[in-house]
Write an enzyme that holds these catalytic residues in place. Structure first.
Site, mmCIF file in Angstrom:
data_model
loop_
_atom_site.group_PDB
_atom_site.id
_atom_site.type_symbol
_atom_site.label_atom_id
_atom_site.label_comp_id
_atom_site.label_asym_id
_atom_site.label_seq_id
_atom_site.Cartn_x
_atom_site.Cartn_y
_atom_site.Cartn_z
ATOM 1 N N LYS A 78 20.934 37.653 46.803
ATOM 2 C CA LYS A 78 21.556 38.452 45.749
ATOM 3 C C LYS A 78 20.595 38.521 44.569
ATOM 4 O O LYS A 78 20.226 37.491 43.992
ATOM 5 C CB LYS A 78 22.891 37.831 45.309
ATOM 6 C CG LYS A 78 23.490 38.489 44.054
ATOM 7 C CD LYS A 78 24.849 37.892 43.657
ATOM 8 C CE LYS A 78 25.340 38.475 42.319
ATOM 9 N NZ LYS A 78 26.635 37.909 41.875
ATOM 10 N N ASP A 105 23.961 40.710 35.115
ATOM 11 C CA ASP A 105 25.354 41.005 35.476
ATOM 12 C C ASP A 105 26.213 41.045 34.226
ATOM 13 O O ASP A 105 26.677 40.011 33.746
ATOM 14 C CB ASP A 105 25.869 39.942 36.461
ATOM 15 C CG ASP A 105 27.311 40.225 36.902
ATOM 16 O OD1 ASP A 105 27.810 41.337 36.622
ATOM 17 O OD2 ASP A 105 27.912 39.327 37.527
ATOM 18 N N LYS A 149 32.250 41.497 31.227
ATOM 19 C CA LYS A 149 32.423 40.073 30.941
ATOM 20 C C LYS A 149 32.495 39.865 29.432
ATOM 21 O O LYS A 149 31.838 40.581 28.678
ATOM 22 C CB LYS A 149 31.206 39.283 31.461
ATOM 23 C CG LYS A 149 31.120 39.123 32.961
ATOM 24 C CD LYS A 149 29.857 38.333 33.332
ATOM 25 C CE LYS A 149 29.652 38.244 34.826
ATOM 26 N NZ LYS A 149 30.649 37.435 35.528
ATOM 27 N N ASP A 189 33.100 43.490 38.475
ATOM 28 C CA ASP A 189 32.371 42.235 38.287
ATOM 29 C C ASP A 189 32.220 41.472 39.612
ATOM 30 O O ASP A 189 31.487 40.493 39.677
ATOM 31 C CB ASP A 189 33.092 41.368 37.245
ATOM 32 C CG ASP A 189 32.204 40.294 36.656
ATOM 33 O OD1 ASP A 189 30.968 40.345 36.889
ATOM 34 O OD2 ASP A 189 32.732 39.404 35.961
ATOM 35 N N GLU A 192 30.429 42.326 42.020
ATOM 36 C CA GLU A 192 29.367 43.241 42.456
ATOM 37 C C GLU A 192 28.422 42.616 43.472
ATOM 38 O O GLU A 192 27.793 43.318 44.260
ATOM 39 C CB GLU A 192 28.554 43.717 41.242
ATOM 40 C CG GLU A 192 27.411 42.782 40.772
ATOM 41 C CD GLU A 192 27.867 41.419 40.302
ATOM 42 O OE1 GLU A 192 29.057 41.279 39.972
ATOM 43 O OE2 GLU A 192 27.044 40.493 40.271
ATOM 44 N N ARG A 206 28.993 40.862 46.160
ATOM 45 C CA ARG A 206 29.393 41.125 47.554
ATOM 46 C C ARG A 206 29.140 42.579 47.924
ATOM 47 O O ARG A 206 28.916 42.889 49.092
ATOM 48 C CB ARG A 206 30.857 40.698 47.755
ATOM 49 C CG ARG A 206 31.860 41.449 46.935
ATOM 50 C CD ARG A 206 33.183 40.694 46.794
ATOM 51 N NE ARG A 206 33.071 39.540 45.927
ATOM 52 C CZ ARG A 206 34.052 38.687 45.658
ATOM 53 N NH1 ARG A 206 35.249 38.854 46.204
ATOM 54 N NH2 ARG A 206 33.864 37.667 44.853
HETATM 55 N N1 BES Z 1 27.567 36.519 38.973
HETATM 56 C C1 BES Z 1 28.960 36.224 38.940
HETATM 57 C C2 BES Z 1 29.306 34.798 39.383
HETATM 58 C C3 BES Z 1 28.771 33.688 38.523
HETATM 59 C C4 BES Z 1 29.563 33.127 37.531
HETATM 60 C C5 BES Z 1 27.508 33.178 38.727
HETATM 61 C C6 BES Z 1 29.058 32.101 36.751
HETATM 62 C C7 BES Z 1 27.007 32.139 37.948
HETATM 63 C C8 BES Z 1 27.794 31.600 36.962
HETATM 64 C C9 BES Z 1 29.697 37.177 39.875
HETATM 65 O O1 BES Z 1 29.153 38.439 40.011
HETATM 66 C C10 BES Z 1 31.064 37.363 39.303
HETATM 67 O O2 BES Z 1 31.187 37.910 38.245
HETATM 68 N N2 BES Z 1 32.076 36.931 40.048
HETATM 69 C C11 BES Z 1 33.425 37.066 39.657
HETATM 70 C C12 BES Z 1 34.226 37.477 40.872
HETATM 71 C C13 BES Z 1 35.615 37.930 40.571
HETATM 72 C C14 BES Z 1 35.614 39.181 39.739
HETATM 73 C C15 BES Z 1 36.333 38.163 41.891
HETATM 74 C C16 BES Z 1 33.893 35.742 39.087
HETATM 75 O O3 BES Z 1 33.442 34.692 39.548
HETATM 76 O O4 BES Z 1 34.682 35.759 38.158
HETATM 77 ZN ZN ZN Z 2 27.169 38.585 39.708
HETATM 78 MN MN MN Z 3 29.790 39.777 38.504
#
Ligand code: BES
Ligand code: ZN
Ligand code: MN
Length: 480
Positions: free
Chosen positions: A248, A253, A260, A330, A332, A334
């Site tokens: 990835k 992000d 966020k 968010d 993204e 996957r």
């Molecule tokens: N890049 C983030 C996950 C992440 C969070 C990595 C903290 C490192 C530190 C990912 O893209 C994300 O935002 N995931 C969401 C998924 C949700 C919307 C289903 C999350 O973890 O909140």
């Molecule tokens: Zn991410």
């Molecule tokens: Mn994200």
């Protein structure tokens, strides 16, 4: 843009007491007789209680007598019973952190036992790298030269390759998103391929469209920086099986329209740590000329909100023809991995992906342990064993059919979020599983270990280089 690692690492057979160096680092085992250099000094320090040798204890001695080096640093190794690649690596890294806060010419290290050359040598370089700050007055200095004493010379190539790879991965993760974006990441990949002997093919946005990578392109469509996909090919065993590694690479992000909050966005330059691990891991495998074939796929995008951004309710068609309802922009990672995994699965039936995928995985396992999800227990166990051999940490999460409901959509083949708060890491895994076809696949959610919020005794804050050493172990164990 990225600093390169130019420290000369050598092995020397000379007796540690006679090694000329600015610093001589010596590990001391707890509750064990000491037989290394400056034994009288160690006896006195133990007598006075100043050296207990508990793990990561640091005792510097300036102008020591009995050794040629100008400064001595004793580092506690803890008890030998509890020692592992991880504990010796951390001790060497902690020692390097103390020594490299100022300029240092020659850093010599007495490896505790020749069999620990890899752990100690790579650990030393790990601790000598800073958090990539752009300050005019630097706070971390890589040594000009590292001399490994009492070392196994046969391990030197691996020390060098893993040190260089860790350095590259962390430089990439620490680089600010104004410098590191999909195109510049792809250039870094091409540069590494040219220097280290693997082929790199880069697909731009129009090629990605022609290749039906609709899910990946949807994430990129809100950003001013266009997407890239880098294909890394190393052939060390012509005609043999191929290890597929997918990373990835979200260079920033923001969350997209599902924006966020600042606190959650502030470190999201780290969201390409999976792609960094794959690039660095392939570089190490190529430099070591391992007898293995590797296909690396780096999915490189920026996730941004804008008038052209992907919307909630949009339905995407991925490369394998499956449709995806976007309910949270968010989630993204996957979406880009869907296409990257589908592509990799066309070329090999053994896959591992590396992704900072979910905050939920950190809630489940903390910041030191990656989540491992798999569709094939034997393959998952082999990947887990490689991670463990490397001195890194992962833990298996369940993936049985009882979790299938997490990704059910009313309007498409699947939705991109679990919908609720529960089992968020597994929902990510279940989603990715839809794109690997019949391949044996393991997913490593590295959201916790990829990034360190603060410094630890062994490491500066920032990118950690997680899974680089694990990839070398995976390649060494592949087909064996
Ligand atoms: N890049 C983030 C996950 C992440 C969070 C990595 C903290 C490192 C530190 C990912 O893209 C994300 O935002 N995931 C969401 C998924 C949700 C919307 C289903 C999350 O973890 O909140
Ligand atoms: Zn991410
Ligand atoms: Mn994200």
């Amino acid at each position: 843009m990225l600093t390169t690692f130019s420290t000369d690492i050598v092995v020397s057979p000379e007796p540690p007491a006679r090694a000329a160096a600015d610093w001589l680092v010596v590990g001391v085992w707890a509750d064990e007789p000491y037989t290394g250099p400056a034994a009288d000094l160690v006896a006195r320090l133990r007598e006075s209680g100043d050296l207990t040798a508990k793990h990561l204890e640091l005792v510097p001695v300036l102008n020591p007598t009995g050794v040629a080096a100008q400064r001595l640093l004793f580092v506690g190794l803890g008890k030998p019973e509890g020692a592992s690649r991880a504990t010796v690596h951390a001790a060497a890294a902690a020692a390097a952190r103390l020594v490299t806060s100022k300029k240092v010419g020659t850093l010599a290290l007495v490896v505790p036992a020749p069999a620990l050359t890899l752990a100690a040598g790579v650990g030393l370089v790990h601790g000598a790298q800073g958090p990539g700050v752009r300050k005019t007055a630097p706070a971390r200095f890589a040594p000009d030269r590292i001399v490994l004493l009492n070392a196994n010379p046969a391990d030197l190539p691996r020390v060098r390759a893993e040190a260089r790879a860790l350095w590259l991965a962390r430089e990439l993760v620490n680089a600010p998103p104004c410098d590191l974006y999909p195109e510049s990441f792809a250039v870094a990949a091409s540069d590494a391929g040219r220097a280290s002997g693997f082929a790199v093919e880069v697909w731009d946005a129009s090629r990605l469209a022609a290749e039906r990578m609709g899910s990946l392109l949807a994430v990129a469509q809100g950003a001013a920086r266009p997407a890239r996909l880098a294909l890394l090919r190393y052939t060390g065993n012509p005609g043999g099986p191929v290890l597929g590694l997918v990373g990835k690479g979200v260079t920033f992000d923001s969350g997209g329209l599902s924006l966020k909050p600042t606190d959650g966005m502030v470190d999201m330059k780290c969201d390409m740590a999976g792609a960094a691990a794959v690039l660095a891991g392939v570089q190490a495998v190529a430099e070591l000329k391992l007898r293995v074939n590797v296909l690396g796929v780096l999915a490189l995008v920026e996730n941004m909100p804008s008038g052209t951004a992907v919307k909630l309710g949009d339905v995407l068609t991925a490369r394998n023809g499956k449709t995806i309802e976007v309910l949270n922009t968010d989630a993204e990672g996957r979406l880009i991995l869907a296409d990257a995994l589908a592509l990799a699965a066309e070329h090999t039936d053994r896959l591992v992906d590396f992704a900072t995928l979910t905050g939920a995985c950190m809630v489940a396992l903390g910041t030191e342990t990656s989540g491992l999800m798999t569709n094939d227990d034997a393959w998952g166990d082999a990947v887990l064993a490689a991670v463990t051999r490397a001195g890194e940490r992962a833990w298996k999460l369940p993936m049985d059919a009882s979790y299938d409901g997490l990704i059910k959509s009313k309007v498409a083949d699947m939705r991109n979020t679990g919908g609720g708060r529960w089992a968020g890491a597994i929902a990510g895994g279940k989603f990715l599983q839809q794109f690997v076809g019949g391949a044996k696949w393991a997913h490593l959610d590295i959201a916790g270990p990829a990034w360190a919020d603060g410094e630890t005794p062994a490491l500066d804050a920032g990118g950690t280089g997680c899974m680089v050493r694990a990839i070398v172990e995976m390649a060494l164990g592949f087909g064996a």
